[in-house]
Design a protein around this motif. Structure first.
Motif, PDB file in Angstrom:
ATOM      1  N   GLU A   1      63.079  49.243 -31.633  1.00 35.57           N
ATOM      2  CA  GLU A   1      62.776  48.060 -31.305  1.00 35.57           C
ATOM      3  C   GLU A   1      62.556  47.188 -32.574  1.00 35.57           C
TER       4      GLU A   1
ATOM      5  N   GLU B   1      60.006  47.692 -34.905  1.00 36.21           N
ATOM      6  CA  GLU B   1      58.579  47.611 -35.262  1.00 36.21           C
ATOM      7  C   GLU B   1      58.478  48.524 -36.589  1.00 36.21           C
TER       8      GLU B   1
ATOM      9  N   GLU C   1      72.941  48.863 -28.914  1.00 34.52           N
ATOM     10  CA  GLU C   1      73.303  48.451 -27.381  1.00 34.52           C
ATOM     11  C   GLU C   1      74.359  47.685 -27.223  1.00 34.52           C
TER      12      GLU C   1
ATOM     13  N   ARG D   1      67.412  54.645 -39.198  1.00 34.08           N
ATOM     14  CA  ARG D   1      65.889  54.311 -39.212  1.00 34.08           C
ATOM     15  C   ARG D   1      65.177  55.048 -40.113  1.00 34.08           C
TER      16      ARG D   1
ATOM     17  N   SER E   1      68.753  50.780 -30.380  1.00 38.24           N
ATOM     18  CA  SER E   1      68.145  49.389 -30.556  1.00 38.24           C
ATOM     19  C   SER E   1      69.290  48.324 -30.096  1.00 38.24           C
ATOM     20  N   SER E   2      68.922  47.087 -30.037  1.00 34.48           N
ATOM     21  CA  SER E   2      69.691  46.247 -29.240  1.00 34.48           C
ATOM     22  C   SER E   2      70.984  45.854 -29.806  1.00 34.48           C
TER      23      SER E   2
ATOM     24  N   ARG F   1      62.097  51.646 -39.492  1.00 34.31           N
ATOM     25  CA  ARG F   1      61.555  50.883 -38.331  1.00 34.31           C
ATOM     26  C   ARG F   1      62.138  51.669 -36.852  1.00 34.31           C
ATOM     27  N   SER F   2      61.268  51.441 -35.986  1.00 28.84           N
ATOM     28  CA  SER F   2      61.628  51.874 -34.516  1.00 28.84           C
ATOM     29  C   SER F   2      63.021  51.173 -34.070  1.00 28.84           C
TER      30      SER F   2
END
Length: 179
Positions: A55, A57, A163, A47, A159-160, A52-53
């Motif tokens: 998520e 963002e 995950e 990151r 993050s997705s 970016r976060s």
């Protein structure tokens, strides 16, 4: 500030039931948790490059005042004099480059390098021991008299894609032990 945990959501209940049913040793669980922690830590470090976060963002850019303060600090000469301006009063080329290339949370790289993991048979922790990490992660008032508003620039979290990697890791871990 209170420590903020990360909750992985979704249908993980079957995976966790299967892990419980396998009667794994503490060392096997510690190994799995260490691998999970590594996935999250590497994502947190990435990151700093993507800005970016977890998520997705984008982080707020640095304010002009922060960029100028950084340039002044980094152009200081060994004798203590400022290298921010030339003898003719213009902003030095080096200071211009520092301002132009200023990235959030990447001034010295110390914050990124401080990200560490700890894994036990009970779970995993990912974080940093630097005091300034909390204000960068969560945002808030800082500076003399708490007059400066620092925007949140979350770098810790899941993050997705991380995950999904964790889900895949756990599924593979279970497959290896069921066969």
């Amino acid at each position: 500030m209170a420590a903020e945990g990360v909750r992985v959501e979704g249908d993980w209940s079957r995976l966790f039931e299967t892990l419980r049913d396998l009667n794994l040793s503490k060392s096997e669980l510690r190994m799995l948790n260490a691998q999970i922690a590594q996935i999250v830590a590497e994502g947190s470090k990435e990151r700093f490059e993507t800005e970016r976060s977890p998520e997705g963002e984008p982080w707020e850019p640095l304010s002009p005042a922060t960029l100028i303060a950084r340039a002044r600090r980094r152009t200081r000469r060994k004798d203590g004099s400022s290298g921010y301006r030339t003898k003719r009063g213009k902003v030095s080329k080096r200071a211009e480059r520092i301002v132009a290339n200023g990235k959030p949370l990447k001034d010295t790289g110390r914050l990124m390098r401080s990200i560490a993991t700890k894994a036990t048979s009970e779970g995993a922790a990912i974080g940093t021991n630097l005091v300034q990490a909390a204000i960068q992660q969560l945002g808030g008032k800082a500076g003399r008299g708490k007059k400066v508003e620092i925007p949140a620039r979350p770098f810790l979290g899941v993050s997705s894609s991380e995950e999904a990697d964790i889900m895949e890791l756990i599924q593979e871990f279970i497959r290896e032990r069921v066969q």
